[in-house]
Design a protein around this motif. Structure first.
Motif, short mmCIF file in Angstrom:
data_model
loop_
_atom_site.label_atom_id
_atom_site.label_comp_id
_atom_site.label_asym_id
_atom_site.label_seq_id
_atom_site.Cartn_x
_atom_site.Cartn_y
_atom_site.Cartn_z
N UNK A 201 0.81 -1.22 -0.03
CA UNK A 201 0.07 -0.13 -0.02
C UNK A 201 0.98 1.27 0.00
N UNK A 202 0.61 2.23 -0.98
CA UNK A 202 1.15 3.38 -1.07
C UNK A 202 1.05 4.38 0.05
N UNK A 203 1.90 4.79 0.95
CA UNK A 203 1.61 5.59 1.85
C UNK A 203 1.82 7.01 1.25
N UNK A 204 0.91 7.79 2.05
CA UNK A 204 0.88 9.45 1.61
C UNK A 204 2.15 10.04 2.43
N UNK A 209 5.64 10.99 6.93
CA UNK A 209 6.29 11.80 8.01
C UNK A 209 5.83 11.14 9.65
N UNK A 210 4.77 10.56 9.71
CA UNK A 210 4.59 9.87 11.00
C UNK A 210 5.57 8.69 11.21
N UNK A 211 5.99 8.00 10.20
CA UNK A 211 6.83 7.04 10.61
C UNK A 211 8.28 7.55 10.76
N UNK A 227 3.92 21.92 7.67
CA UNK A 227 3.34 21.97 6.49
C UNK A 227 3.45 20.75 5.55
N UNK A 228 3.20 19.60 6.31
CA UNK A 228 3.40 18.34 5.49
C UNK A 228 2.19 18.03 4.89
#
Length: 328
Positions: A201-204, A209-211, A227-228
């Protein structure tokens, strides 16, 4: 006769493929211009409007550049026509002067639109190439994951199931142990398959950023990113590519910078989207051509720009992606 030649030259230029017939193309264009000069000289100055035809034919049909013989012929014929109007049709000059400016602007505007369209086509082709590369990379990664994680599991399942079949008539308890082991291995294989599917699954960019927060927390580094959400203007493919660039930059900081803090930000303007990553590490004495090669390649694939600035303490990296069609 002039009218017939003028009409015939126009129709041939419009409907015939003259890309490989350079002399014929220029001869027809010359007849076209001679016809306009004839009409203006012997009738009235309003026939200057026929230059609108060539203003579309030259850029769109002939597909030539602004510095071409065809454009030079256009300018010469146009200048002669204006001179004839100034000498013989002065009553029209007040009206035709601003129309002349409009015709020239239309000509230049058509070249500009054509260049913009070609640039958009190039960007679209580059995006398709990037998508192909990413898909190929994903296929290779999936194949490697399946080989590394499931290959030995199925080999073990095969060995243990054969052993259980041999023991079932001789040592029931031992056979049960082997069957239980097969059951555990099958559960392990199922979990690994689910893990591989989840990774597809492609992450946004925001999820990446959370990872990153988790990764840097484990490395005892303070991480802030502003500003992500502006990455939403990017296509999913470019969000993924930008996330890989950020991850590689972060890995460099963890391995080499000796930093305590990393600050990132996305800035969007009329030119595109810029990602800034700054750390407070030991920095570098100078940035050589061989440094950051992997990041440079990724940025180049996106037709972007990569800059590194040396700070008093640490480094500041800026990745700028140009504005594309409907999305960046």
């Amino acid at each position: 006769m002039i009218t017939v030649l003028f009409t015939a030259s126009y129709l041939i230029m419009i409907y015939e493929d003259l890309s490989n017939k350079l002399m014929l193309r220029r001869m027809l264009l010359g007849i076209h211009f001679i016809g306009i000069l004839y009409f203006v000289e012997l009738f009235n100055a309003s026939h200057l409007m026929f230059f609108f035809y060539a203003a579309y034919i030259i850029p769109y049909v002939f597909q030539v550049k602004k510095k071409s013989i065809e454009v030079f012929m256009y300018i010469i014929a146009f200048a002669i026509t204006i001179f004839i109007i100034a000498m013989n049709h002065r009553d029209y000059l007040l009206f035709m002067a601003p129309m002349s400016v409009v015709i020239i602007l239309v000509m230049l505007g058509n070249f500009k639109l054509l260049e913009s369209k070609k640039l958009q086509d190039e960007i679209r082709n580059q995006n398709e190439h990037i998508n192909t590369l990413i898909a190929e990379q994903e296929r290779n990664r999936i194949g490697q994951d399946l080989h590394d994680t499931l290959g030995h599991v199925f080999a073990s399942l095969s060995v243990k199931s054969e052993l259980a079949m041999k023991l079932i008539d001789k040592d029931v308890d031992k056979a049960k142990e082997e069957i239980a082991s097969v059951n555990e291995l099958s559960k392990e294989a199922l979990m690994k398959v689910r893990s591989i599917v989840d990774n597809l699954k492609i992450q946004s960019f925001e999820e990446e950023i959370m990872s990153m927060h988790t990764l840097l927390d484990n490395a005892n580094l303070l991480f802030e990113f502003k500003n992500a959400d502006r990455a939403q203007s990017l296509s999913p493919t470019k969000q993924s590519a930008l996330a890989m660039i950020l991850r590689e930059a972060i890995n460099n900081v963890i391995k080499h910078a000796g930093a305590t803090k990393v600050i990132g930000e996305l800035i969007e303007d009329e030119n595109g989207l810029s990602m800034i990553v700054e750390d407070d590490g030991k920095g570098m004495k100078k940035v050589g051509n061989d440094d950051f090669q992997s990041i440079k390649k990724r940025v180049h694939a996106l037709n972007g720009q990569f800059d590194v600035h040396l700070l008093n303490k640490g480094l500041k990296m800026t990745v700028t992606l140009p504005r594309g069609d409907e999305t960046l």
